[in-house]
Structures are given as structure tokens and as C-alpha cells.
Design an enzyme around this catalytic site. Structure first.
Site, short mmCIF file in Angstrom:
data_model
loop_
_atom_site.label_atom_id
_atom_site.label_comp_id
_atom_site.label_asym_id
_atom_site.label_seq_id
_atom_site.Cartn_x
_atom_site.Cartn_y
_atom_site.Cartn_z
CE LYS A 193 -1.90 2.95 2.07
NZ LYS A 193 -1.66 4.37 1.72
N GLY A 246 6.56 4.89 8.46
CA GLY A 246 5.77 6.11 8.46
C GLY A 246 5.89 6.81 9.80
CB SER A 247 3.89 9.50 11.27
OG SER A 247 2.63 8.87 11.20
CB THR A 248 6.01 8.11 16.03
OG1 THR A 248 7.38 7.90 15.66
CG2 THR A 248 5.77 7.57 17.42
CD GLU A 249 -0.87 11.39 14.40
OE1 GLU A 249 -0.04 12.06 13.73
OE2 GLU A 249 -2.09 11.61 14.42
CB VAL A 250 0.31 6.19 11.23
CG1 VAL A 250 -0.28 4.98 10.53
CG2 VAL A 250 -0.43 7.46 10.81
N GLY A 251 2.14 4.65 13.44
CA GLY A 251 2.79 3.42 13.89
C GLY A 251 2.20 2.91 15.21
CD GLU A 268 12.78 0.56 10.17
OE1 GLU A 268 13.19 1.57 10.79
OE2 GLU A 268 13.43 -0.49 10.09
CB CYS A 302 12.92 8.61 8.84
SG CYS A 302 14.09 7.53 8.03
CD GLU A 400 9.61 12.74 11.75
OE1 GLU A 400 8.46 12.30 11.96
OE2 GLU A 400 10.51 12.08 11.22
#
Ligand code: NAD
Length: 496
Positions: A193, A246-251, A268, A302, A400
Site C-alpha cells: 500500500k 511512516g509516522s510514529t503517530e500512525v505506527g 520504522e 526520517c 519531527e
């Protein structure tokens, strides 16, 4: 739609459809989403807005392919050959792929060539070499029952299965390849995706994989946004492993869902990487190194060196030097050979970067270069340097930005600066600039980061593990770590 001239030679499928089970398809909903050129703001393509039903079909296709003799029955050498053929095709189509990446992502064309295209071919070839070297071990066990029985035990590594790969927009083809290449080497199948901002090179890659001879369903690409296609992939019971960049938020959300479902997951995530210049460093080398660490790929990296700590005696000169580099940078389309920095990937991202710069200034940071959006219809931001000479707790020091924005601070004591550098939720990368081996080694020992660079920054290699400490992620990519990430260990115990 009417595609821009640069895209008219491309197969229309890859500009308008996605690849499931080796077929080019629209979304089951029939919905589409625009793809932009960030240097001009123009819509350059419209791809399917995939959702739950499309993900379901792709995962089922990947499962069928996983179990089919045409993939499962291949020898490791045959997988290696297919991967090498795909690398050849990527190189044969290098100009086209690099153009596509620059048009869609905005990065400078030479970087699209070197990193997205050249890097993807290199990663594929490196991982292809691993296909024939996946191994387990044999060992003695001491099981005493039933008396007189002897045992022989061993491990073998088997493919983890169907891999759901979700990637961001900063290095669209390269990030996808960091996942696809080891997954294929291990005999997995993949549903990729790509980011909704940058789906085009992933679609082209799917076409090249079919041309290389990969069986249908081994590599599926479903376009769509994160909330619908991405989340559906993460939730799908037919996916054995999610690998996410991707972002830590989505992670965090993905990790929580995978924890709930007991699905394997690799993350990551974001970073706020420190660059530390010690007082024995040559000023010009420090300026060039620190500027490159933050401004490469327009700061959309990143591991971007976004926090700069400079030894007090050098601080003013280094900050002045980086400000001069920033002020002298020519902004423009990635296709313009005169451009030294391209646009942010989207209008939304440009606005976010500008808002964070404004917050930095409002909190007392001194904007000594940039701080303004660039001219033109594209999504440009001037490279920005914010001096934080009194070490205020600015948002810019913590959060970030993922753009060309540097915050700089002086320091007097090496132990203090190491503590400062570690005082972050992130731990992805760090660099130290010094000519003294003792200081370099001390820094390597104490810095909490997945990669510590000395006198360089942002350098990666397929043989060098990559990943984050703390909120920068879980797991490692590249090298042997990647092979471990896409296989399960199966213990075998034989009684005789
Ligand atoms: P993002 O987290 O917004 O999106 C990444 C991907 O996740 C996209 O494909 C998106 O569609 C998808 N997604 C979004 N919401 C989702 C959800 N709820 N469920 C499933 N998928 C979802 O990140 P971005 O803005 O595309 O990329 C920038 C971020 O990526 C930065 O934080 C950067 O540090 C990070 N990054 C990390 C690495 C690394 O190796 N550690 C490398 C590159 C980028």
C-alpha cells in the site's frame, strides 16, 4: 484524464489502475483519487481509491500465490533469478522511473536516479543473494524421556507468509523496495500500500515484476489512503506480517491493532536526529556536513539531522555557515537541473512545516535563514535555520518537522550534550563530528540511536541494519536482520 506531456509515453494502466493478482483494476467502489506534481500543484494522474474490498481481494490473491507451486515450488536460486531480472528491468527503465518519481514526489532528478532507482536495483540484487543463503542450525538436546530414546533437533526458516507493506511518500520506490526485496527473497508474497501522495512508481514496479516473470499475486499494489486501504490491510486476518514505515503517530495505531490480533509487525517510524559538532572539528566540514544532514531530500528524511548541537567556540560560525548555505539554495522543480531543492510533497505538508516554523519563532527561536514559503504555485519552503542560542524548550527541538528546518543550540560540556541528544522520545539516527577517536567512541557508546554516524550522516546500505530505538520503531531492516524479519523459525525434533 489528460496527462501532462511527460507522462504520455507511460502505459495508461499505471496512471489509472492498480495491480491485484496480476490484473489491472479499478477500485471496487469505482472511486479515484488525484495524484499531484508538488512542483506545480497540477493533477498528473488519478488512481483508484482502494478500500476494504480491494484489500481483501489482494490479500486473497497473495495467499493463493503463496501456496501455489509457481511460487512456493521455486528453488531459492529461481527466486534469486527472478529478483535479478526485476533489477535488470528497473535499470533498463531507469529514466522513466526516475522521471515518474520526480514528477510525483518532487525530489531532484539526480536523487531519483541514484536513490529511488539505483538504490532499488541495488537492494533487490543484494537481497536476491540472500535467497540461497537462508539457513537454520542443528543442535543436541538433552530430553531424557522415554529412557533410551535419542533425539536430533534443528531449526529451519520458513517464509512468514503474506506480508502487508505500508510505506510513506519521502522515498516512495526505495522504501517499498526495503520491504519487498527481503520479503521476496524469503519466499513471501506481498500486498503493498503506497502512500496516497506517491503511488506511481509502485504501480510501475508492479508492471515490471509481472514482466520479469513473477507469478500473479506475488506482488500486489493497492492504492488508497491510510484510513481505508491501509487500515483494512492492517486488520485483515489473512495477513501474516505488517511491515510499516511512516509516522510514529500512525505506527502506534498499527502496533496496537497488530498486538490485539497477534500479528507480526515491524515499525520504522519518526525521528529527531541530533547532529553534534565537537570543538576539534573543522568549521567548513561541519557546515557542509550539518547542512547536508538536514537539507538532503528537502528535509523529508526520517533520519534528518534536525537538531544541531555545536560546541560553543564554533557555534556562531557554524550557524552562520549553514544559514549561508540555506540562503544560497536555489529552489525549483526537481526536473530543473539548476534546482538544488525541490518542493514539499503536498500543500498540506508545506502548511504543516510553515506552522511549525511559526511556532518555533513564537516560542523564542531566532529565524536566521528561510522561514518563508517559496514563490510559485508549487509547495516550496525555503531552507530554514532557527537559532536557539539560550537552549529554550522549543517545540522544534522535540517534534519531527520532516522538512528543511534546522534548530541549532550551543553546548559547553560533552556529557551534557550527549544527555540532551538522548532526551527525545525518538532514537533513529545521530551523528557526531570530531577528529578525535576517543570522543567518537564515547559518543557511539552512549547515544541512543539505531544508527550512529561519525563524520557523516544519513548514509545507509543494504548490508547495514537500520531501525530505531524508542519511539522510532520496532525491528530492523537490511542485512541478515531483514531475512529474520520475513521468516519464522521452525524447530524440528526427531526421535529415533
Ligand atoms: P504516515 O504515517 O502519515 O503515512 C505512512 C503510510 O501509512 C501511508 O501509506 C499512509 O497512507 C498509511 N497510513 C496512514 N494512516 C494509516 C492507518 N490508520 N492505518 C494504516 N496505514 C495508514 O507518514 P508519511 O507522512 O507518509 O511519512 C512521513 C513519516 O514517515 C515521518 O514520520 C518519517 O520519519 C517516517 N519515516 C520513517 C522511516 C524509517 O525508516 N524509520 C523512513 C521514512 C519515513
Amino acid at each position: 484524464m489528460n496527462h501532462p506531456a511527460e507522462l504520455r509515453s507511460f502505459p495508461t494502466t499505471i496512471l489509472s489502475q492498480m495491480c491485484i493478482d496480476g490484473q489491472w483494476r479499478d477500485a471496487a467502489s469505482g472511486q479515484r483519487m488525484p495524484v499531484y506534481n508538488p512542483a506545480t500543484g497540477e493533477v498528473i494522474a488519478e488512481v483508484p481509491a482502494g478500500g476494504e474490498r480491494d484489500i481483501d481481494e489482494a490479500v486473497k490473491a497473495a495467499r493463493r500465490a503463496l501456496e501455489a507451486p509457481s511460487w512456493r515450488g521455486l528453488t531459492p536460486y529461481a527466486r534469486e533469478r527472478l529478483m535479478s531480472r526485476l533489477a535488470d528491468l528497473i535499470e533498463a527503465n531507469a529514466d522513466e522511473l526516475a522521471h515518474l518519481e520526480t514528477l510525483n514526489q518532487g525530489k531532484l532528478l539526480p536523487w531519483s536516479h541514484a536513490i529511488e532507482v539505483g538504490g532499488s536495483a541495488q537492494w533487490l540484487r543484494y537481497m536476491a543473494g540472500w535467497a540461497t543463503k537462508i539457513e537454520g542450525s542443528t543442535f543436541d538436546v538433552s530430553i531424557p524421556f522415554p529412557p533410551g530414546t535419542r533425539y536430533r533437533a534443528s531449526t529451519q526458516r520458513v517464509p512468514v507468509g503474506v506480508v502487508g507493506a505500508i510505506v510513506p511518500w519521502n522515498f516512495p520506490l526505495a522504501m517499498a523496495m526495503w520491504k519487498i526485496a527481503p520479503a521476496l527473497a524469503c519466499g513471501c508474497t506481498v500486498v503493498l500500500k503506497p502512500s496516497e501522495e506517491t503511488p506511481l512508481t509502485a504501480l510501475r514496479l508492479a508492471a515490471l515484476a509481472l514482466e520479469a516473470g513473477f507469478p500473479p499475486g506475488v506482488l500486489n499494489v493497492v492504492t488508497g489512503d491510510g484510513e481505508s486501504a491501509g487500515a483494512a490491510l492492517v486488520r485483515h486476518a489473512g495477513v501474516d506480517k505488517i511491515t510499516f514505515t511512516g509516522s510514529t503517530e500512525v505506527g502506534r495505531k498499527i502496533g496496537a491493532q497488530c498486538g490485539q490480533d497477534i500479528r507480526r509487525v515491524a515499525l520504522e517510524l519518526g525521528g529527531k536526529s541530533p547532529v553534534i559538532v565537537l570543538d576539534d572539528m573543522d568549521i567548513e566540514a561541519a557546515v557542509q556536513g550539518a547542512a547536508g544532514a538536514i537539507f538532503f531530500n528537502h528535509g523529508q528524511v526520517c533520519t534528518a539531522g534536525s537538531r544541531l548541537y555545536v560546541a560553543k567556540p564554533l557555534y556562531e560560525k557554524v550557524v552562520e555557515g549553514i544559514a549561508a548555505v540555506a540562503n544560497g539554495t536555489v529552489l525549483g522543480s526537481g526536473l530543473d537541473p539548476a534546482a538544488q531543492m525541490g518542493p514539499m510533497v503536498s500543500a498540506h505538508h508545506r502548511d504543516r512545516v510553515m506552522a511549525l516554523i511559526a511556532t518555533g519563532a513564537a516560542e523564542g527561536g531566532e529565524v536566521v535563514a528561510g522561514g518563508v514559503a517559496g514563490d510559485g504555485p508549487g509547495y516550496f519552503v525555503r531552507p530554514t535555520v532557527v537559532a536557539n542560542s539560550s537552549g529554550k524548550p522549543l517545540t522544534l527541538v522535540r517534534e519531527e518537522v520532516f522538512g528543511p528546518v534546522l534548530v541549532a543550540m550551543p553546548f559547553s560540556d560533552i556529557d551534557d550534550v550527549m544527555r540532551e541528544a538522548n532526551a527525545s522520545i525518538y532514537g533513529l539516527g545521530a551523528s557526531v563530528w570530531t577528529n578525535r577517536l576517543d570522543r567518537a567512541q564515547r559518543a557511539i557508546d552512549v547515544l541512543e540511536a539505531g544508527t550512529v554516524w561519525i563524520n557523516t550522516h544519513n548514509m545507509v546500505d543494504p548490508n547495514m541494519p537500520f531501525g530505531g530505538f524508542k519511539a522510532s520503531g520496532v525491528g530492523r531492516e537490511h542485512g541478515r536482520s531483514a531475512i529474520e524479519a520475513y521468516t519464522e523459525t521452525k524447530s524440528v525434533c526427531i526421535a529415533y
